[in-house]
Design a protein around this motif. Structure first.
Motif, PDB file in Angstrom:
ATOM      1  N   VAL A 596       0.845  -1.186   0.000  1.00  0.00           N
ATOM      2  CA  VAL A 596       0.000   0.000   0.000  1.00  0.00           C
ATOM      3  C   VAL A 596       0.881   1.237   0.000  1.00  0.00           C
ATOM      4  CG1 VAL A 596      -1.789   1.276   1.241  1.00  0.00           C
ATOM      5  CG2 VAL A 596      -1.792  -1.227   1.264  1.00  0.00           C
ATOM      6  N   VAL A 597       0.470   2.245  -0.748  1.00  0.00           N
ATOM      7  CA  VAL A 597       1.113   3.553  -0.701  1.00  0.00           C
ATOM      8  C   VAL A 597       0.080   4.549  -0.200  1.00  0.00           C
ATOM      9  CG1 VAL A 597       2.155   5.426  -2.030  1.00  0.00           C
ATOM     10  CG2 VAL A 597       2.710   3.050  -2.580  1.00  0.00           C
ATOM     11  N   ARG A 598       0.415   5.232   0.895  1.00  0.00           N
ATOM     12  CA  ARG A 598      -0.444   6.296   1.425  1.00  0.00           C
ATOM     13  C   ARG A 598       0.404   7.564   1.495  1.00  0.00           C
ATOM     14  NH1 ARG A 598      -3.101   4.399   6.850  1.00  0.00           N
ATOM     15  NH2 ARG A 598      -0.957   3.805   7.320  1.00  0.00           N
ATOM     16  N   LEU A 599       0.163   8.482   0.586  1.00  0.00           N
ATOM     17  CA  LEU A 599       1.006   9.662   0.449  1.00  0.00           C
ATOM     18  C   LEU A 599       0.981  10.548   1.688  1.00  0.00           C
ATOM     19  CD1 LEU A 599       0.208  10.619  -3.260  1.00  0.00           C
ATOM     20  CD2 LEU A 599       2.154   9.340  -2.369  1.00  0.00           C
ATOM     21  N   GLU A 600      -0.072  10.453   2.497  1.00  0.00           N
ATOM     22  CA  GLU A 600      -0.165  11.292   3.703  1.00  0.00           C
ATOM     23  C   GLU A 600       0.498  10.656   4.922  1.00  0.00           C
ATOM     24  OE1 GLU A 600      -3.261   8.260   4.576  1.00  0.00           O
ATOM     25  OE2 GLU A 600      -2.376   9.199   2.800  1.00  0.00           O
ATOM     26  N   GLN A 601       1.021   9.459   4.774  1.00  0.00           N
ATOM     27  CA  GLN A 601       1.574   8.714   5.909  1.00  0.00           C
ATOM     28  C   GLN A 601       2.776   9.456   6.502  1.00  0.00           C
ATOM     29  OE1 GLN A 601       1.600   4.302   5.713  1.00  0.00           O
ATOM     30  NE2 GLN A 601       3.819   4.509   5.899  1.00  0.00           N
ATOM     31  N   ASP A 602       2.866   9.519   7.831  1.00  0.00           N
ATOM     32  CA  ASP A 602       3.918  10.289   8.486  1.00  0.00           C
ATOM     33  C   ASP A 602       5.254   9.547   8.538  1.00  0.00           C
ATOM     34  OD1 ASP A 602       2.854   8.417  10.200  1.00  0.00           O
ATOM     35  OD2 ASP A 602       3.074   9.646  11.997  1.00  0.00           O
ATOM     36  N   LEU A 603       5.240   8.219   8.554  1.00  0.00           N
ATOM     37  CA  LEU A 603       6.466   7.431   8.606  1.00  0.00           C
ATOM     38  C   LEU A 603       6.739   6.800   7.238  1.00  0.00           C
ATOM     39  CD1 LEU A 603       5.984   5.634  12.045  1.00  0.00           C
ATOM     40  CD2 LEU A 603       7.572   7.497  11.525  1.00  0.00           C
ATOM     41  N   PRO A 604       7.997   6.596   6.901  1.00  0.00           N
ATOM     42  CA  PRO A 604       8.300   6.020   5.582  1.00  0.00           C
ATOM     43  C   PRO A 604       7.669   4.652   5.367  1.00  0.00           C
ATOM     44  CG  PRO A 604      10.291   6.923   6.598  1.00  0.00           C
ATOM     45  CD  PRO A 604       9.227   6.942   7.638  1.00  0.00           C
ATOM     46  N   ILE A 605       7.592   3.844   6.414  1.00  0.00           N
ATOM     47  CA  ILE A 605       7.062   2.489   6.287  1.00  0.00           C
ATOM     48  C   ILE A 605       6.345   2.104   7.565  1.00  0.00           C
ATOM     49  CG2 ILE A 605       9.345   1.605   6.924  1.00  0.00           C
ATOM     50  CD1 ILE A 605       6.673  -0.288   4.915  1.00  0.00           C
ATOM     51  N   ARG A 606       5.195   1.499   7.430  1.00  0.00           N
ATOM     52  CA  ARG A 606       4.457   0.903   8.545  1.00  0.00           C
ATOM     53  C   ARG A 606       4.038  -0.502   8.147  1.00  0.00           C
ATOM     54  NH1 ARG A 606       2.087   4.304  12.411  1.00  0.00           N
ATOM     55  NH2 ARG A 606       2.274   6.554  12.007  1.00  0.00           N
ATOM     56  N   LEU A 607       3.789  -1.336   9.136  1.00  0.00           N
ATOM     57  CA  LEU A 607       3.158  -2.631   8.898  1.00  0.00           C
ATOM     58  C   LEU A 607       1.764  -2.576   9.500  1.00  0.00           C
ATOM     59  CD1 LEU A 607       5.898  -5.376   9.432  1.00  0.00           C
ATOM     60  CD2 LEU A 607       4.682  -4.795   7.332  1.00  0.00           C
ATOM     61  N   LEU A 608       0.764  -2.677   8.644  1.00  0.00           N
ATOM     62  CA  LEU A 608      -0.625  -2.606   9.095  1.00  0.00           C
ATOM     63  C   LEU A 608      -1.089  -3.991   9.505  1.00  0.00           C
ATOM     64  CD1 LEU A 608      -1.965  -0.414   6.149  1.00  0.00           C
ATOM     65  CD2 LEU A 608      -1.072   0.365   8.361  1.00  0.00           C
ATOM     66  N   ILE A 616       0.286  -5.972   6.366  1.00  0.00           N
ATOM     67  CA  ILE A 616       0.461  -5.429   5.023  1.00  0.00           C
ATOM     68  C   ILE A 616       1.358  -4.199   5.129  1.00  0.00           C
ATOM     69  CG2 ILE A 616      -0.691  -4.336   3.061  1.00  0.00           C
ATOM     70  CD1 ILE A 616      -3.128  -6.031   3.666  1.00  0.00           C
ATOM     71  N   PRO A 617       2.421  -4.127   4.322  1.00  0.00           N
ATOM     72  CA  PRO A 617       3.294  -2.965   4.390  1.00  0.00           C
ATOM     73  C   PRO A 617       2.658  -1.744   3.740  1.00  0.00           C
ATOM     74  CG  PRO A 617       4.052  -4.457   2.670  1.00  0.00           C
ATOM     75  CD  PRO A 617       2.903  -5.139   3.360  1.00  0.00           C
ATOM     76  N   SER A 618       2.804  -0.618   4.404  1.00  0.00           N
ATOM     77  CA  SER A 618       2.255   0.636   3.905  1.00  0.00           C
ATOM     78  C   SER A 618       3.389   1.651   3.817  1.00  0.00           C
ATOM     79  CB  SER A 618       1.156   1.141   4.849  1.00  0.00           C
ATOM     80  OG  SER A 618       0.672   2.399   4.429  1.00  0.00           O
ATOM     81  N   TYR A 619       3.544   2.248   2.626  1.00  0.00           N
ATOM     82  CA  TYR A 619       4.665   3.133   2.357  1.00  0.00           C
ATOM     83  C   TYR A 619       4.182   4.571   2.137  1.00  0.00           C
ATOM     84  CZ  TYR A 619       7.009  -1.306   1.459  1.00  0.00           C
ATOM     85  OH  TYR A 619       7.519  -2.576   1.579  1.00  0.00           O
ATOM     86  N   ALA A 620       5.039   5.521   2.465  1.00  0.00           N
ATOM     87  CA  ALA A 620       4.710   6.926   2.245  1.00  0.00           C
ATOM     88  C   ALA A 620       5.049   7.373   0.829  1.00  0.00           C
ATOM     89  CB  ALA A 620       5.458   7.806   3.246  1.00  0.00           C
ATOM     90  N   GLU A 621       5.898   6.628   0.132  1.00  0.00           N
ATOM     91  CA  GLU A 621       6.321   6.998  -1.211  1.00  0.00           C
ATOM     92  C   GLU A 621       6.143   5.819  -2.172  1.00  0.00           C
ATOM     93  OE1 GLU A 621       7.347   9.773  -2.510  1.00  0.00           O
ATOM     94  OE2 GLU A 621       7.393  10.991  -0.686  1.00  0.00           O
ATOM     95  N   PRO A 622       5.643   6.080  -3.378  1.00  0.00           N
ATOM     96  CA  PRO A 622       5.510   4.983  -4.354  1.00  0.00           C
ATOM     97  C   PRO A 622       6.851   4.340  -4.680  1.00  0.00           C
ATOM     98  CG  PRO A 622       4.289   6.913  -5.085  1.00  0.00           C
ATOM     99  CD  PRO A 622       5.086   7.349  -3.896  1.00  0.00           C
ATOM    100  N   GLY A 623       7.936   5.125  -4.734  1.00  0.00           N
ATOM    101  CA  GLY A 623       9.243   4.561  -5.053  1.00  0.00           C
ATOM    102  C   GLY A 623       9.675   3.526  -4.044  1.00  0.00           C
ATOM    103  N   SER A 624       9.366   3.738  -2.777  1.00  0.00           N
ATOM    104  CA  SER A 624       9.740   2.779  -1.737  1.00  0.00           C
ATOM    105  C   SER A 624       9.032   1.453  -1.940  1.00  0.00           C
ATOM    106  CB  SER A 624       9.400   3.353  -0.352  1.00  0.00           C
ATOM    107  OG  SER A 624      10.078   4.565  -0.122  1.00  0.00           O
ATOM    108  N   ALA A 625       7.733   1.518  -2.221  1.00  0.00           N
ATOM    109  CA  ALA A 625       6.965   0.291  -2.438  1.00  0.00           C
ATOM    110  C   ALA A 625       7.449  -0.438  -3.686  1.00  0.00           C
ATOM    111  CB  ALA A 625       5.482   0.625  -2.562  1.00  0.00           C
ATOM    112  N   ALA A 626       7.717   0.309  -4.750  1.00  0.00           N
ATOM    113  CA  ALA A 626       8.155  -0.319  -5.996  1.00  0.00           C
ATOM    114  C   ALA A 626       9.516  -0.980  -5.831  1.00  0.00           C
ATOM    115  CB  ALA A 626       8.195   0.728  -7.112  1.00  0.00           C
TER     116      ALA A 626
END
Length: 900
Positions: A596-608, A616-626
């Motif tokens: 998941v990419v959530r552009l408003e997320q405060d941390l670079p990476i979270r595990l939901l 499920i990993p949630s990223y603040a940037e699309p590049g990180s997830a890709a």
């Protein structure tokens, strides 16, 4: 003893129980100790060794071992705390390729691997001496020595002759032998780390009474962290520190600690380590910094003398979160969360960042080692510990240096098939490391060398600590994809575009959706949705609709992973829909990885956390997830291939290693400082390995050049002439090549031109027929001081350095490595028949690279080899120009068991 026996280095190695012995050549002054070895043997063991319970035979054996050096004889001894515990020797007979071997092990030291370790070292020495077979006679009742030979991993034959057995051992260094050595080394290594990572008692030496000292912080961390076993402080001015009993010295402790934590000034380290060794301490953690070379040498000498494993110096500490132990001997601010990630770093700051990141993500840590200056315990040791601890399923490394890269690579190849091994590519470029004296050396950058190691070993290499954690989160929580095809789902078109760009840049594919999938998605999504790839579900999508959409995509066989780029909307807020909850609260989706990419997320990476217990990993940037998905895809591809093997070269008669070594030794005898081979010596060396070269002739006069041209002219009657002089590098740049020479007049003119321009420099010319048209390639090898031989391949000719289109792999090359070398460069399509030209001789190209790898492994003196150009046509692969540089050096056997 051979002439070089006394000059061979003393090494330390581990026995099967984790204790340390010294392996060294026997010296004349060892006679009394050797006699003591035999004197302490029982009559039965003497009989098994000498076929008779004869003290006279023992004396003669000691005399023979301590006699002056003689050709064809080598003897090694194992020593522990100044006592000889084993002896092994071989002597060559009439057949110079065969040697008779014998072994003796002290009473009370059997079944601990002394004899096996000595034989392994003799095998390595014998191979270097050109010996191919060991023979040994044993009594048939001597089951221990017969089992030793049988379990070496080498091909062994037996012939029974009455009460005796005649054994013949073939000294091939194949994968079966290396795997057997690895297995023994792994068991010994893990046993040696038990006192370090599972100690029954710990003493903190240098724990101060005043707050703020490192020793006190370590003691506090251990005590507060709930270390479940005995804990002591060592301070002569206190009887208790932080509620922990304190004693004036290590020798005064009521129980000998397995582990001593030393936090004392550098000047006091040697004495403190000596005290620990004398007391029987098995492992030391040294956090002290600032050691000079003398202090470092003294510390290591003490560790080796008393058989103590060492972490540090200049380190943050170690951790083992096993609830049965709760060991946290660090001075980090917080205790790490228990979990399943093993972490080894050299930088304490990076260690703290990884401990905090893994704890925050909920992955947690199984064990942690800050290796610091890495005098002893290394990343290789930690990989083997994690492989066997039954708690670790993810390994993270941050290593700034490699002590034995080839041994590390073999360990990592094995471990990474069981768990992901991640690292940060943290090596720094050293511009002065080596002058770029050839195309090969110019191309072989430190970054390329490390990347070759990581790629071949299946290690996931990130560019930063942040990327390391982002990738670890996905590999920890999601299944591996079966390919690189990604479907993007977004509720905002702009976010989908960003995600698509990131995937393309990471090397992932965004395939178009099939008509059937498009139809299925239209049935569950809002009418305004755009069903392509990315799939824009619009801001009107509901939680249920998004869940159905993801379910439909994950059931589709043409997709390997799903990336969701979501933004918060007022529509969802008004309806009470939580789009993320559609992923975490629905049925378990374990078929494909989801990010998941959530552009408003405060941390670079979270595990939901998900309802099914996963995450499920949630990223603040699309590049990180890709990037994380791309790393996962590459790991899946690496795992899907069977382990590679080093192919046997066909037509073995073409490979003459003995002759190649003679050529090398002869050249270095005449050129003690080494140098570039002249064309004739170079061609002779390449011929030893069956490397195909274009026909050529050497000429030192004008008439000789004309005669050579007449003999070598092809169908078109044209030849090439190349000027040569010692140390010459790039002929084209120095205008030392004449092409398309026709007739005697042009040959004479070219020779005179060279003679005028290179007067006093040129020693002769090389005359060759003009080569046919084809694809010009480049192949080379360079001996890296740390990593060993690196083979490079790519586009050739004058464009080699301009285009920089090369791939690299460390030798010895496996079949997979050769395939990757050929397919990795951008020019690869030319080799497979792009533009209708037809494929080149791929089998010949593979053979060239394998033979280049073989010559580099066989000859450590080969500093550089540069084949440029290599002409590839559909019919053949031919080296048109070759240069080889030799240096007077030897290398250690990279697979021989020894401590650094």
């Amino acid at each position: 003893m051979t002439d070089d026996t006394l000059s061979r280095p003393t090494v330390h190695a581990l026995l099967s129980d984790g204790t340390t012995v010294c392996i060294r050549p026997v010296r004349p002054g060892d006679h009394e100790q050797l006699q003591e070895l035999y004197k302490e043997m029982s009559a039965d063991n003497l009989r098994l060794r000498f076929f008779a319970a004869s003290r006279r035979s023992a004396t003669m054996a000691a005399d023979r071992a301590c006699a002056p050096p003689r050709p064809g004889y080598r003897v090694l001894m194992a020593e522990s705390k100044d006592q000889v515990v084993g002896l092994a020797e071989y002597e060559v007979g009439d057949d110079v390729a065969t040697a008779e071997i014998s072994i003796a092990v002290a009473d009370g030291l059997h079944h601990r691997g002394v004899g096996t370790l000595l034989v392994e070292h003799l095998v390595s020495a014998a191979r270097a001496d050109g010996i191919t077979t060991f023979t040994a006679d044993a009594l048939s009742e001597n089951r221990e020595v017969l089992r030793l030979f049988a379990d070496l991993g080498l091909r062994t034959t037996r012939r029974f002759e009455g009460p005796e057995v005649r054994c013949a051992i073939t000294l091939d260094e194949d994968d079966a032998y290396l795997s057997a050595v690895e297995a023994r080394g792994r068991a010994a290594d893990v046993a040696s780390l038990e006192p370090l990572l599972r100690p029954n008692a710990i003493a903190v030496v240098g724990a101060g009474r005043r707050p703020g000292s490192v020793g006190r912080a370590l003691l506090h961390h251990l005590h507060e962290g709930g270390f479940t076993r005995r804990l002591f402080a060592v301070n002569p001015r206190a009887t208790s520190i932080l509620g922990v009993p304190s004693y004036p010295s290590v020798g005064a402790l009521p129980k000998v600690p397995d582990l001593a934590v030393l936090a004392v000034p550098a000047a006091a380290l040697a004495d403190a380590a000596e005290e620990c060794g004398k007391a029987g301490v098995r492992a030391m953690l040294v956090v002290s910094a600032g050691l000079d070379s003398r202090q470092a040498e003294a510390l290591m000498a003490t560790c080796r003398t008393y058989g103590m494993r060492l972490v540090g110096p200049n380190c943050l500490g170690i951790t083992n979160t096993d609830p049965a132990l709760s060991l946290d001997a660090t001075f980090a601010a917080d205790h790490p969360r228990p979990g399943t990630a093993g972490v080894a770093v050299q930088s304490g700051g990076v260690g703290i960042a990884l401990l905090d990141g893994l704890s925050r993500l909920g992955i947690g840590v199984s064990s942690f080692a800050s290796l610091g200056d890495k005098y002893d315990v290394s990343g290789n040791d930690m990989l083997q510990w994690w492989e066997s601890d039954d708690r670790t399923d993810l390994a993270l490394l941050h290593l700034e240096s490699f002590g034995n890269p080839r041994a590390f690579s073999r360990t990592a190849r094995r471990v990474t098939r069981r768990m992901p091994v991640l690292t940060v590519d943290a090596g720094r470029t050293d511009a002065g490391r080596r002058a770029a004296t050839s195309h090969t050396a110019a191309a072989a950058t430190p970054t390329m060398t490390r990347q070759a190691l990581f790629t071949q070993a299946g290690i996931t290499a990130a560019r930063s600590v942040g990327e390391l954690l982002e990738t670890a989160a996905l590999l920890h929580s999601q299944p591996l994809p079966t390919g690189n095809r990604v479907a993007i789902v977004t509720n905002a078109g702009g976010a989908g575009v960003l995600a698509a760009d990131a995937c393309a840049e990471a090397g992932l594919s965004l395939p178009p959706l099939t008509p059937s999938l498009v139809e299925s998605l239209h049935a569950v999504l809002p009418k305004s949705s755009t069903v392509k790839n990315p799939v824009d579900v619009t801001a009107a999508v509901t939680e249920a609709q998004l869940g159905d959409c993801v379910d439909q995509i994950m059931r589709h066989p043409g997709i390997d992973a799903v990336l969701l780029a979501l933004v918060p909307t007022a529509v969802a807020a008004a309806t009470g829909d939580d789009l993320v909850r559609a992923l975490t609260s629905g049925p378990a989706r374990r078929g494909l990885p989801v990010a998941v990419v959530r552009l408003e997320q405060d941390l670079p990476i979270r595990l939901l956390p998900a309802r099914d217990g996963g995450a499920i990993p949630s990223y603040a940037e699309p590049g990180s997830a890709a990037r994380a998905l791309a790393h996962a895809s590459r790991r899946a591809a690496w795992l899907s291939r069977p382990a590679g093997s080093v192919p046997e070269l066909p037509e073995v008669t073409e490979v003459d290693t003995a002759r190649a070594r003679t050529v090398t030794e002869t050249y270095l005898a005449a050129h003690p400082d080494g140098g570039w081979l002249d064309p004739r010596t170079c061609a002779e060396l390449l011929a030893c390995y069956g490397i195909p070269q274009i026909s050529w002739s050497w000429a030192e006069t004008e008439d000789e050049a004309v005669f050579a041209a007449e003999r070598l002219r092809g169908a078109d009657g044209r030849v090439v002439m190349k000027a040569h002089w010692p140390g010459q590098l790039h002929k084209s740049e120095q205008h030392a090549v004449h092409l398309d020479l026709e007739g005697d007049a042009q040959v004479r003119s070219a020779f005179r031109d060279f003679g005028t321009r290179f007067a006093g420099l040129m020693t002769g010319v090389v005359v060759q027929p003009l080569a046919a048209r084809g694809t010009e390639l480049f192949a080379g090898v360079v001996q890296d001081e740390v990593f060993g031989p690196l083979v490079l391949f790519g586009i050739g000719g004058t464009a080699t350095e301009v285009l920089a289109d090369q791939a690299a792999r460390l030798a010895p090359l496996t079949d997979h490595d050769v395939h990757d070398l050929i397919t990795a460069p951008r020019c690869a399509s030319l080799l497979f028949g792009a533009h209708g030209s037809g494929p080149v001789d791929l089998q010949g190209l593979e053979q060239l690279l394998l033979r280049l790898s073989r010559i580099a492994v066989d000859l450590p003196q080969l500093a550089e080899a540069d084949f440029n150009p290599v002409l590839a046509t559909p019919e053949a692969v031919t080296v048109l120009d070759a240069r080889v540089r030799l240096l007077p050096r030897t290398t250690q056997d990279p697979y021989l068991r020894r401590l650094r």
